[in-house]
Design a protein around this motif. Structure first.
Motif, short mmCIF file in Angstrom:
data_model
loop_
_atom_site.label_atom_id
_atom_site.label_comp_id
_atom_site.label_asym_id
_atom_site.label_seq_id
_atom_site.Cartn_x
_atom_site.Cartn_y
_atom_site.Cartn_z
N THR A 16 0.83 -1.19 0.00
CA THR A 16 0.00 0.00 0.00
C THR A 16 0.87 1.25 0.00
OG1 THR A 16 -0.14 0.37 2.40
CG2 THR A 16 -1.58 -1.33 1.46
N SER A 17 0.25 2.39 -0.05
CA SER A 17 0.99 3.65 -0.05
C SER A 17 1.68 3.91 1.28
CB SER A 17 0.05 4.80 -0.38
OG SER A 17 -1.01 4.86 0.57
N HIS A 18 1.28 3.17 2.34
CA HIS A 18 1.87 3.38 3.66
C HIS A 18 2.86 2.29 4.05
CE1 HIS A 18 -1.10 6.46 4.05
NE2 HIS A 18 -0.76 6.73 5.30
N GLY A 19 2.79 1.15 3.38
CA GLY A 19 3.69 0.06 3.71
C GLY A 19 3.09 -1.27 3.31
N ARG A 20 3.81 -2.34 3.60
CA ARG A 20 3.39 -3.68 3.20
C ARG A 20 2.53 -4.32 4.28
NH1 ARG A 20 8.95 -6.49 1.68
NH2 ARG A 20 9.64 -5.18 3.44
N LEU A 21 1.55 -5.11 3.83
CA LEU A 21 0.62 -5.77 4.73
C LEU A 21 0.59 -7.27 4.45
CD1 LEU A 21 -2.36 -3.26 4.46
CD2 LEU A 21 -1.02 -3.70 6.54
N ARG A 22 0.59 -8.03 5.53
CA ARG A 22 0.49 -9.49 5.42
C ARG A 22 -0.95 -9.91 5.75
NH1 ARG A 22 4.04 -10.70 8.78
NH2 ARG A 22 5.75 -11.42 7.43
N GLY A 23 -1.60 -10.58 4.81
CA GLY A 23 -2.95 -11.06 5.02
C GLY A 23 -3.00 -12.54 5.30
N GLN A 24 -4.19 -13.11 5.13
CA GLN A 24 -4.43 -14.52 5.44
C GLN A 24 -5.13 -15.16 4.26
OE1 GLN A 24 -7.18 -15.06 8.65
NE2 GLN A 24 -6.90 -17.26 8.78
N ARG A 25 -4.73 -16.37 3.92
CA ARG A 25 -5.40 -17.14 2.87
C ARG A 25 -6.58 -17.90 3.47
NH1 ARG A 25 -2.76 -16.92 -1.88
NH2 ARG A 25 -0.52 -16.40 -1.80
N LEU A 26 -7.75 -17.76 2.87
CA LEU A 26 -8.91 -18.55 3.23
C LEU A 26 -9.10 -19.65 2.19
CD1 LEU A 26 -11.34 -15.63 4.19
CD2 LEU A 26 -9.75 -16.88 5.68
N ALA A 27 -10.15 -20.42 2.33
CA ALA A 27 -10.37 -21.52 1.40
C ALA A 27 -10.59 -21.02 -0.02
CB ALA A 27 -11.56 -22.36 1.86
N ARG A 47 -7.11 12.05 10.41
CA ARG A 47 -5.96 12.45 9.61
C ARG A 47 -5.21 11.18 9.17
NH1 ARG A 47 -4.46 13.04 14.96
NH2 ARG A 47 -2.42 12.14 15.49
N ALA A 48 -4.40 11.33 8.16
CA ALA A 48 -3.68 10.18 7.63
C ALA A 48 -2.74 9.59 8.67
CB ALA A 48 -2.90 10.59 6.38
N SER A 49 -2.63 8.29 8.66
CA SER A 49 -1.71 7.62 9.58
C SER A 49 -0.30 7.64 9.01
CB SER A 49 -2.16 6.18 9.83
OG SER A 49 -2.28 5.49 8.59
N GLU A 50 0.67 7.32 9.86
CA GLU A 50 2.07 7.35 9.45
C GLU A 50 2.43 6.06 8.70
OE1 GLU A 50 4.21 9.86 9.85
OE2 GLU A 50 2.56 11.05 10.70
N PRO A 51 3.32 6.17 7.71
CA PRO A 51 3.79 4.95 7.03
C PRO A 51 4.69 4.13 7.95
CG PRO A 51 4.98 6.89 6.26
CD PRO A 51 3.90 7.39 7.16
N TRP A 52 4.94 2.89 7.56
CA TRP A 52 5.78 2.01 8.36
C TRP A 52 6.77 1.29 7.45
CZ3 TRP A 52 0.63 1.17 7.31
CH2 TRP A 52 0.31 0.06 6.52
N SER A 53 7.79 0.74 8.06
CA SER A 53 8.74 -0.08 7.33
C SER A 53 8.49 -1.54 7.67
CB SER A 53 10.18 0.32 7.71
OG SER A 53 10.37 0.18 9.10
#
Length: 522
Positions: A16-27, A47-53
């Protein structure tokens, strides 16, 4: 790298524009839960949140907005769903965590990096403007087919989201009366900027919701800052004709101040009250200011505002900009049994009791209304006629008015009604409020307690969910699995009736429209 994904990972990783996200696989799809879309201080705009590494986990829903009453009224809940029998051995769900830090959303998608751009369906939860959560939504039944990306979200509610200060506190909280809606606009901006990373098309966003979610959708249709953030709207059993006038909303805030021991001179101290104390004050005020009917919003609801809502969305006509958004709108045939969990007498009314209850909303029109419903429903009991008349007054009438006004102003409008009769609790509920929820999300098994056994719920779930997806994609719900569905206009009032046999009808709410129009008052 925003708008792309790391396809090589065994885990779903969205960038995303703020950083990478780990999701979950469903069936059948992937889900990313608890994504922060903004941050906010109490009574202040988001207000917009801060980005992350690095990579941030998106595996669990974020907190829901504060809403639970620590001292609920005695007796059974007013929502009748609490009376449905649970499967053997099933435990009550654990309460969800609540916190003022609640600006989170969830995304369901079938693919991250396959080159497709799917329509996006943003679900706004019900609960009017005081309760509810997007954390319990299940978008997998739609996303798993691969034809849409589904988003649900949490936002501020009740006194935390809709305390209008007016001229109090020196203008420090000038937008406090609408910050719950400002949260939703902030979420839509986040979705516009990031949904491509989840396989969604930012040019084809639909906002939809049932009950309070439909009211929120109606607000957004008329809100200038929300213009261009979505192109389709689904208003299910939640007509939003009018919201609060500023003077009335300011009077509610004065009442809240008195309840928590403050005055207008130190109104700003509301921002520093402990969360539990402010929530208790809200519940006390709301208990004393109950709505007189479904569409009334007497306290802690959105407020007319020069920037955010210059005019009521659909009263006395469609507001400027509302018709730029195509709208699919409707209701269920016997909505109001949903709210009779603590009113068992409503299901066993005598003729005298029926007359007395109709008189509370019909006044001098009571006798002619009783005659009309006797002719229309000659074999129905007094209780069933009351359920129908009260449901028509509460929802069919304002839904029809909103559809009429949208179409009359030139908007693309489609109308539906769900007529499927629930077999739950001996069949006394009819097609009650929220019955459509598991059908729209193509999760009929989750709704079996209301929908009953057999193939009909499965067929209706497929028909309705696919029609809503087509509408999100193109602004037209028509498909080969349905009869031809014409656009709604205020003359023919073409309406798709979803039932054991789905069919098209013209002006199916004519009885309510013709006999109750003077009672609308909105």
């Amino acid at each position: 790298m925003a708008g792309q994904a790391l396809a090589q990972s065994s885990e779903p990783i969205a960038v995303t524009s703020h950083g990478r996200l780990r999701g979950q696989r469903l069936a059948n799809c992937m889900v990313f839960r608890g994504i922060r879309y903004a941050v906010a201080e109490r009574f202040q705009p988001p207000r917009a949140s801060e980005p992350w590494s690095g990579i941030r986990d998106a595996l669990a829903p974020g907190a829901s907005a504060p809403q639970t009453n620590a001292n609920p009224p005695p007796g059974p809940p007013y929502v009748i769903l609490a009376q449905l029998p649970r499967p053997a051995g099933a435990k009550a769900p654990a309460p969800l965590p609540e916190n003022e830090d609640c600006l989170f959303l969830n995304v369901w998608t079938s693919a991250l990096n396959d080159g497709r751009k799917r329509p996006v369906m943003v679900w706004l939860h019900g609960g009017f403007f005081y309760g509810g959560t997007g954390s319990t939504t299940d978008g997998s039944g739609i996303a798993g087919r691969g034809d849409a990306v589904v988003v649900s979200l949490n936002h501020r509610l009740n006194a935390f989201g809709y305390t209008h200060f007016g001229d109090l506190a020196g203008g420090e909280f000038a937008e406090a009366g609408n910050v719950g809606m400002l949260d939703i606009v902030a979420a839509l901006r986040w979705i516009r900027d990031n949904i491509a990373a989840f396989g969604g098309d930012p040019e084809r966003i639909m906002v939809f919701g049932t009950s309070g979610g439909g009211m929120k959708t109606s607000f957004l249709m008329a809100s200038p800052p929300a213009r261009g953030l979505f192109k389709r709207a689904g208003v299910q059993s939640g007509p939003g004709l009018r919201f609060m006038e500023r003077d009335a909303a300011a009077a509610v805030t004065e009442r809240l101040l008195r309840e928590v021991g403050l005055t207008s001179a130190n109104a700003a101290d509301l921002a520093k009250l402990p969360m539990a104390r402010l929530l208790a004050g809200y519940h006390s005020v709301a208990k004393a200011m109950k709505p007189s009917r479904f569409i009334d919003l007497p306290c802690f609801a959105p407020v007319i505002d020069p920037k955010w809502l210059p005019h009521h969305p659909f009263s006395p006509k469609a507001a400027a900009g509302a018709t730029d958004v195509a709208m699919l709108i409707g209701c269920n045939a016997q909505e109001m049994s949903f709210f009779w969990g603590n009113d068992p007498e409503a299901f066993t009314l005598t003729d005298a009791g029926y007359r007395d209850r109709v008189r509370t909303f019909a006044g001098r029109r009571t006798d002619r209304l009783l005659r009309s419903y006797a002719r229309a429903y000659p074999n129905a009991t007094a209780a069933r006629r009351y359920l129908q008349a009260f449901s028509d007054y509460s929802l069919a009438l304002p839904v029809t008015a909103q559809a009429d006004r949208h179409a009359h102003a030139g908007g693309t409008t489609y109308a539906y009604r769900l007529d499927l009769q629930s077999p739950a609790l001996g069949g006394k509920l009819g097609a009650l409020h929220t019955l459509e929820s598991s059908l729209l999300f193509n999760t009929p098994e989750a709704g079996r307690a209301l929908l009953g056994p057999g193939d009909t719920p499965v067929r209706l779930a497929r028909q309705m969910s696919e029609a809503w997806v087509r509408f999100a994609a193109t602004g037209d719900p028509n498909g080969t699995d349905l009869p031809h569905w014409p656009r709604y206009d205020a003359k023919s009032r073409a309406t798709m009736l979803f039932d054991r046999e789905t069919r098209l009808a013209y002006d199916p709410n004519a009885l309510a429209r013709r006999k109750m129009a003077p009672l609308l008052g909105a």
